[in-house]
Design a protein around this motif. Structure first.
Motif, PDB file in Angstrom:
ATOM      1  N   ASN A  49     -20.142 -49.628 -14.422  1.00 29.50           N
ATOM      2  CA  ASN A  49     -20.354 -48.908 -13.323  1.00 29.50           C
ATOM      3  C   ASN A  49     -19.417 -47.698 -13.119  1.00 29.50           C
ATOM      4  O   ASN A  49     -19.773 -46.584 -12.923  1.00 29.50           O
ATOM      5  N   GLN A  50     -18.196 -47.972 -13.573  1.00 27.09           N
ATOM      6  CA  GLN A  50     -17.215 -46.715 -13.560  1.00 27.09           C
ATOM      7  C   GLN A  50     -17.317 -45.710 -14.632  1.00 27.09           C
ATOM      8  O   GLN A  50     -17.231 -44.499 -14.079  1.00 27.09           O
ATOM      9  N   ILE A  51     -18.036 -46.159 -15.543  1.00 26.47           N
ATOM     10  CA  ILE A  51     -18.154 -44.991 -16.631  1.00 26.47           C
ATOM     11  C   ILE A  51     -19.302 -44.358 -16.153  1.00 26.47           C
ATOM     12  O   ILE A  51     -19.475 -43.289 -16.562  1.00 26.47           O
ATOM     13  N   LYS A  52     -20.396 -44.960 -15.738  1.00 22.27           N
ATOM     14  CA  LYS A  52     -21.678 -44.159 -15.205  1.00 22.27           C
ATOM     15  C   LYS A  52     -21.052 -43.066 -14.109  1.00 22.27           C
ATOM     16  O   LYS A  52     -21.596 -42.084 -14.190  1.00 22.27           O
ATOM     17  N   GLU A  53     -20.405 -43.584 -13.143  1.00 20.46           N
ATOM     18  CA  GLU A  53     -19.729 -42.758 -12.067  1.00 20.46           C
ATOM     19  C   GLU A  53     -19.108 -41.546 -12.709  1.00 20.46           C
ATOM     20  O   GLU A  53     -19.209 -40.460 -12.329  1.00 20.46           O
ATOM     21  N   SER A  54     -18.251 -41.823 -13.879  1.00 20.67           N
ATOM     22  CA  SER A  54     -17.519 -40.807 -14.356  1.00 20.67           C
ATOM     23  C   SER A  54     -18.624 -39.790 -15.233  1.00 20.67           C
ATOM     24  O   SER A  54     -18.406 -38.536 -15.037  1.00 20.67           O
ATOM     25  N   GLN A  55     -19.569 -40.345 -15.644  1.00 14.26           N
ATOM     26  CA  GLN A  55     -20.490 -39.500 -16.283  1.00 14.26           C
ATOM     27  C   GLN A  55     -21.188 -38.715 -15.282  1.00 14.26           C
ATOM     28  O   GLN A  55     -21.477 -37.555 -15.458  1.00 14.26           O
ATOM     29  N   ARG A  56     -21.511 -39.157 -14.125  1.00 15.22           N
ATOM     30  CA  ARG A  56     -22.019 -38.296 -13.017  1.00 15.22           C
ATOM     31  C   ARG A  56     -21.214 -37.468 -12.581  1.00 15.22           C
ATOM     32  O   ARG A  56     -21.457 -36.127 -12.185  1.00 15.22           O
ATOM     33  N   ALA A  57     -19.908 -37.505 -12.424  1.00 17.76           N
ATOM     34  CA  ALA A  57     -18.851 -36.660 -11.951  1.00 17.76           C
ATOM     35  C   ALA A  57     -18.931 -35.466 -13.160  1.00 17.76           C
ATOM     36  O   ALA A  57     -18.724 -34.307 -12.885  1.00 17.76           O
ATOM     37  N   ASN A  58     -18.904 -35.776 -14.376  1.00 18.02           N
ATOM     38  CA  ASN A  58     -18.892 -35.057 -15.553  1.00 18.02           C
ATOM     39  C   ASN A  58     -20.041 -33.830 -15.248  1.00 18.02           C
ATOM     40  O   ASN A  58     -19.802 -32.813 -15.670  1.00 18.02           O
ATOM     41  N   ARG A  59     -21.158 -34.620 -14.830  1.00 18.51           N
ATOM     42  CA  ARG A  59     -22.519 -33.456 -14.777  1.00 18.51           C
ATOM     43  C   ARG A  59     -22.312 -32.552 -13.693  1.00 18.51           C
ATOM     44  O   ARG A  59     -22.535 -31.527 -13.791  1.00 18.51           O
ATOM     45  N   ARG A  60     -21.638 -32.960 -12.629  1.00 20.21           N
ATOM     46  CA  ARG A  60     -21.664 -32.322 -11.279  1.00 20.21           C
ATOM     47  C   ARG A  60     -20.347 -31.213 -11.833  1.00 20.21           C
ATOM     48  O   ARG A  60     -20.795 -29.893 -11.586  1.00 20.21           O
ATOM     49  N   ALA A  61     -19.461 -31.566 -12.514  1.00 16.67           N
ATOM     50  CA  ALA A  61     -18.289 -30.503 -13.021  1.00 16.67           C
ATOM     51  C   ALA A  61     -19.024 -29.492 -14.018  1.00 16.67           C
ATOM     52  O   ALA A  61     -18.669 -28.196 -13.982  1.00 16.67           O
ATOM     53  N   ASN A  62     -20.128 -30.141 -14.802  1.00 18.86           N
ATOM     54  CA  ASN A  62     -20.652 -29.175 -15.701  1.00 18.86           C
ATOM     55  C   ASN A  62     -21.478 -28.213 -14.902  1.00 18.86           C
ATOM     56  O   ASN A  62     -21.400 -26.880 -15.288  1.00 18.86           O
ATOM     57  N   PHE A  63     -22.026 -28.441 -13.856  1.00 15.78           N
ATOM     58  CA  PHE A  63     -22.952 -27.697 -12.950  1.00 15.78           C
ATOM     59  C   PHE A  63     -22.101 -26.630 -12.266  1.00 15.78           C
ATOM     60  O   PHE A  63     -22.267 -25.461 -12.392  1.00 15.78           O
ATOM     61  N   PHE A  64     -20.917 -27.194 -11.873  1.00 17.30           N
ATOM     62  CA  PHE A  64     -19.944 -26.279 -11.061  1.00 17.30           C
ATOM     63  C   PHE A  64     -19.389 -25.184 -12.174  1.00 17.30           C
ATOM     64  O   PHE A  64     -19.224 -24.066 -11.727  1.00 17.30           O
ATOM     65  N   SER A  65     -18.910 -25.633 -13.296  1.00 16.21           N
ATOM     66  CA  SER A  65     -18.343 -24.849 -14.321  1.00 16.21           C
ATOM     67  C   SER A  65     -19.226 -23.712 -14.735  1.00 16.21           C
ATOM     68  O   SER A  65     -19.113 -22.563 -14.938  1.00 16.21           O
ATOM     69  N   LEU A  66     -20.718 -24.002 -14.802  1.00 16.53           N
ATOM     70  CA  LEU A  66     -21.797 -23.092 -15.295  1.00 16.53           C
ATOM     71  C   LEU A  66     -21.649 -21.988 -14.130  1.00 16.53           C
ATOM     72  O   LEU A  66     -22.034 -20.864 -14.353  1.00 16.53           O
TER      73      LEU A  66
END
Length: 146
Positions: A49-66
């Motif tokens: 669950n922690q890794i899934k949450e981390s991957q979700r945060a990575n996707r949000r960070a990617n959208f933000f950086s794009l």
């Protein structure tokens, strides 16, 4: 004339700093960590669950950086011109192979030799390293003559 050259050099370093860091935010988030994937498949439910949450945060960070990259390029176009924006885009594009090499070969510690940091030695890395010889005069042209 000399002051224009000095301003162009300073502006070039600002462009490089902003372009490379914005691109780094995006590219590093596109690749998943194989160690995390291994732990995710073998680990406890809490860890998964922690890794899934981390991957979700990575996707949000990617959208933000794009989004930041698009805004950055738009602001360069809006306040200067398309040439300055193109120079920033070329800086970003030329940085991608180096970033991919770092992601592929980085194993938690950097390797040093007597000459310094161990980096790839290829024709492409030499061209990328010397690209400022072309980018800087082009930037000068677009800042003051376009």
């Amino acid at each position: 004339m000399i002051i224009h050259i000095l301003i162009s050099i300073a502006f070039y370093f600002v462009l490089v700093y902003l372009s490379v860091n914005l691109l780094g935010l995006l590219v590093r988030g596109l690749f998943s960590d194989p160690e995390l994937n291994k732990i995710k498949s073998e680990g406890d439910e809490f860890i998964k669950n922690q890794i899934k949450e981390s991957q979700r945060a990575n996707r949000r960070a990617n959208f933000f950086s794009l989004t930041l990259i698009v805004v950055y390029l738009y602001l360069l176009f809006h306040f200067w011109n398309i040439g300055v924006m193109a120079v920033a885009l070329v800086i970003m594009i030329l940085r991608i192979p180096d970033l991919l090499w770092e992601i592929k070969n980085y194993n938690g510690k950097l390797s040093y030799t007597k000459a310094g940091l161990l980096l790839p030695k290829s024709t492409l890395s030499t061209i990328i390293g010397l690209s400022f010889l072309l980018e800087l005069p082009v930037l000068y042209y677009f800042l003051y003559h376009f």
